[in-house]
Scaffold this motif. Structure first.
Motif, short mmCIF file in Angstrom:
data_model
loop_
_atom_site.label_atom_id
_atom_site.label_comp_id
_atom_site.label_asym_id
_atom_site.label_seq_id
_atom_site.Cartn_x
_atom_site.Cartn_y
_atom_site.Cartn_z
N GLN A 89 2.31 -6.59 4.96
CA GLN A 89 1.39 -6.09 5.96
C GLN A 89 2.16 -5.35 7.05
N LEU A 90 1.63 -4.22 7.48
CA LEU A 90 2.30 -3.40 8.49
C LEU A 90 1.33 -3.05 9.60
N THR A 91 1.85 -3.03 10.81
CA THR A 91 1.11 -2.51 11.95
C THR A 91 1.78 -1.21 12.38
N VAL A 92 0.99 -0.17 12.53
CA VAL A 92 1.51 1.17 12.82
C VAL A 92 0.76 1.75 14.01
N THR A 93 1.49 2.23 15.00
CA THR A 93 0.88 2.95 16.11
C THR A 93 0.94 4.44 15.83
N ALA B 147 12.77 1.60 4.22
CA ALA B 147 12.51 2.81 3.45
C ALA B 147 11.25 2.65 2.60
N LEU B 148 11.08 1.49 1.99
CA LEU B 148 9.86 1.22 1.24
C LEU B 148 8.63 1.27 2.16
N ASP B 149 8.76 0.65 3.34
CA ASP B 149 7.66 0.67 4.29
C ASP B 149 7.28 2.10 4.66
N VAL B 150 8.28 2.91 4.98
CA VAL B 150 8.00 4.27 5.45
C VAL B 150 7.37 5.11 4.34
N SER B 151 7.90 5.02 3.13
CA SER B 151 7.31 5.78 2.03
C SER B 151 5.86 5.36 1.78
N PHE B 152 5.60 4.07 1.88
CA PHE B 152 4.23 3.58 1.73
C PHE B 152 3.32 4.13 2.83
N VAL B 153 3.81 4.12 4.09
CA VAL B 153 3.02 4.65 5.20
C VAL B 153 2.75 6.14 4.99
N ILE B 154 3.76 6.89 4.57
CA ILE B 154 3.56 8.32 4.31
C ILE B 154 2.51 8.52 3.22
N ASP B 155 2.58 7.72 2.16
CA ASP B 155 1.55 7.78 1.11
C ASP B 155 0.16 7.65 1.71
N GLN B 156 -0.01 6.62 2.53
CA GLN B 156 -1.33 6.32 3.07
C GLN B 156 -1.84 7.39 4.02
N ALA C 103 3.20 2.24 -3.69
CA ALA C 103 4.50 2.06 -3.04
C ALA C 103 5.51 2.84 -3.85
N LEU C 104 6.50 3.43 -3.17
CA LEU C 104 7.56 4.16 -3.85
C LEU C 104 8.84 3.34 -3.82
N ALA C 105 9.58 3.37 -4.92
CA ALA C 105 10.87 2.69 -4.93
C ALA C 105 11.81 3.40 -3.98
N ALA C 106 12.56 2.63 -3.20
CA ALA C 106 13.49 3.23 -2.25
C ALA C 106 14.63 2.27 -1.99
N LEU C 107 15.73 2.81 -1.54
CA LEU C 107 16.82 1.99 -1.06
C LEU C 107 16.73 1.90 0.45
N LEU D 167 -2.04 -1.67 7.73
CA LEU D 167 -1.92 -1.30 6.32
C LEU D 167 -1.41 -2.49 5.52
N THR D 168 -1.92 -2.64 4.31
CA THR D 168 -1.45 -3.69 3.42
C THR D 168 -1.03 -3.07 2.10
N ASP D 169 0.23 -3.30 1.73
CA ASP D 169 0.75 -2.83 0.45
C ASP D 169 0.61 -3.95 -0.56
N ALA D 170 -0.47 -3.90 -1.32
CA ALA D 170 -0.76 -4.97 -2.27
C ALA D 170 0.17 -4.97 -3.46
N SER D 171 1.04 -3.96 -3.58
CA SER D 171 1.92 -3.87 -4.73
C SER D 171 3.24 -4.62 -4.55
N ARG D 172 3.52 -5.13 -3.35
CA ARG D 172 4.77 -5.87 -3.17
C ARG D 172 4.59 -6.98 -2.15
N PRO D 173 5.28 -8.08 -2.33
CA PRO D 173 5.22 -9.17 -1.35
C PRO D 173 6.04 -8.83 -0.12
N ASP D 174 5.77 -9.54 0.94
CA ASP D 174 6.59 -9.36 2.14
C ASP D 174 8.04 -9.70 1.81
N PRO D 175 9.00 -8.83 2.17
CA PRO D 175 10.39 -9.07 1.78
C PRO D 175 11.04 -10.22 2.53
N TRP D 176 10.54 -10.54 3.72
CA TRP D 176 11.20 -11.57 4.53
C TRP D 176 10.50 -12.93 4.43
#
Length: 401
Positions: free
Chosen positions: A93-97, A226-235, A14-18, A76-85
């Motif tokens: 956890q993210l669902t991406v089409t 922004a964190l979600d998108v950077s993570f998705v781009i990584d993957q 995961a990348l740090a982002a604002l 996709l599951t970003d194991a490096s951070r908890p769900d923010p909400w």
């Protein structure tokens, strides 16, 4: 080649982002304020036992490019951070089409959304039974995308799409399929627990945990996206473990577009992630407003004329325009309302519900043409005269400055 439509991966990067505006929803309107407020025309007209039930059969416009639109849904599951909400739910956890250029005549018709996602959207938007919109017919809206379609050979720019606040990712399907038909790989990223429902890898479809929070800080929403998108781009750009067709992506040409809060998230993501080379905000107030020097890459602002014209009701657009340092365009569309840049107005028209002065299909045409032209110019280097100034075929589109 037949592939499994639902692909799950666990990752640790995961990348740090604002990390804006409010979403479209069905029959939703918005107010310009620090706190998103969504109201629905349906709220004052609940269904009754004697109300006539209409039939609804939704069909989105066909893509206009040379390719068909293939579709996969990945998890996709970003194991490096908890769900923010909902931190208690565990890792994010993210669902991406994924929508991609495909060979015509291959694959099977893709559903618009799952039954559970459709039920969640109907509940969140307070759509009455008398509208004729049911989970069954909403999930089966004709999308012109095809599951398991054979990809067209080549490498294509990646465009990430982010929906409005509370809206599921699918309300940007018309734009996604058209971009794919013109030679883009598109990632529609849902906001788990931040919209009406995303069906996750475990089959659960959690409802929105923040939609009714009057104290919600919208900068937290854009920071999270922004964190979600950077993570998705990584993957998507590190091998093909997240998506077997990731080889289609040109990882050096990445753009992002969003509606409402998703448009603000495009700006926030560009500030945090230099890989995103071009951004589009469709009718969203900026949370936060970029500072001068933070975005020196191409940016398109496309909004409704009554709010997002120069000197209009949203001061964040003028402030952002002044701060943008790269190639930039500011377009205002007369007769449009907030959902005009999504699928929502067209589906409402097909359900015989009230729509804005701008014909809903015309709103989709304008959105598709100008967003595609912008990414053609900024990611592919193909000059588009459409962006040079007003054109007789598009009298609704007003160039600002």
């Amino acid at each position: 080649m037949k592939r499994n439509r639902r692909i799950s991966t666990v990752a640790v990067l995961a990348l740090a982002a604002l990390g804006t505006g409010t979403g479209a929803g069905f029959a939703a309107t918005t107010t310009l304020s620090a706190t998103p407020v969504a109201t629905h025309a349906f709220d004052t007209a609940p269904a009754t036992a004697t109300a006539p039930t209409r039939s609804f059969q939704g069909t989105l416009p066909a893509p206009t490019g040379r390719y068909a639109a293939g579709e996969d849904v990945i998890h996709l599951t970003d194991a490096s951070r908890p769900d923010p909400w909902v931190p208690s739910s565990g890792p994010r956890q993210l669902t991406v089409t994924m929508v991609y250029p495909a060979v015509p005549g291959t694959g099977t018709p893709a559903p618009y959304m799952t039954l559970a996602e459709a039920a969640g959207h109907i509940q969140q938007a307070k759509i009455p039974a008398s509208s004729g919109i049911t989970p069954q017919n909403l999930s089966s809206v004709t999308t012109h995308a095809f599951d398991g379609a054979r990809p067209h050979r080549g490498k294509y720019p990646l465009v990430v799409l982010s929906p409005g606040f509370g809206d599921p990712r699918m309300v940007l399907t018309s734009l996604a399929t058209d971009l794919a038909s013109h030679g883009y790989v598109v990632a529609l990223v849902g906001d788990t627990h931040g919209d009406s429902g995303e069906t996750l890898a475990n089959g659960q479809t959690p409802p929105c945990a923040i939609c009714d929070d009057p104290a919600l800080d919208m900068t937290e929403v854009t920071a999270s996206r922004a964190l979600d998108v950077s993570f998705v781009i990584d993957q998507l750009t590190h091998g093909n473990s997240a998506w077997p067709l990731a080889h289609l992506i040109d990882k050096h040409e990445i753009g992002m577009a969003g509606h409402s809060i998703g448009g603000a998230a495009a700006a926030t993501t560009m500030i945090a992630d230099p890989r995103v080379l071009a951004g589009v905000d469709m009718d969203g107030a900026f949370y936060p407003v970029p500072m001068p020097g933070q975005i020196n890459r191409p940016f398109l602002m496309l909004g409704r004329a009554d709010v997002h014209s120069a000197g209009g009701g949203d001061p964040t657009w003028g402030q952002t325009w002044a701060a943008l340092g790269g190639y930039k365009k500011w377009l205002a569309v007369t007769g449009a309302d907030h959902p005009s840049f999504t699928d929502v107005d067209l589906l409402e028209e097909e359900a015989r519900l009230p729509t804005p002065p701008l014909d809903p299909e015309r709103g989709i045409v304008i959105t598709r043409e100008y967003v595609t032209a912008f990414f053609d110019q900024t990611l592919k280097g193909i000059h588009s005269p459409l962006l040079d100034g007003p054109t007789p075929n598009n009298p609704e589109v007003l160039f600002q400055y």
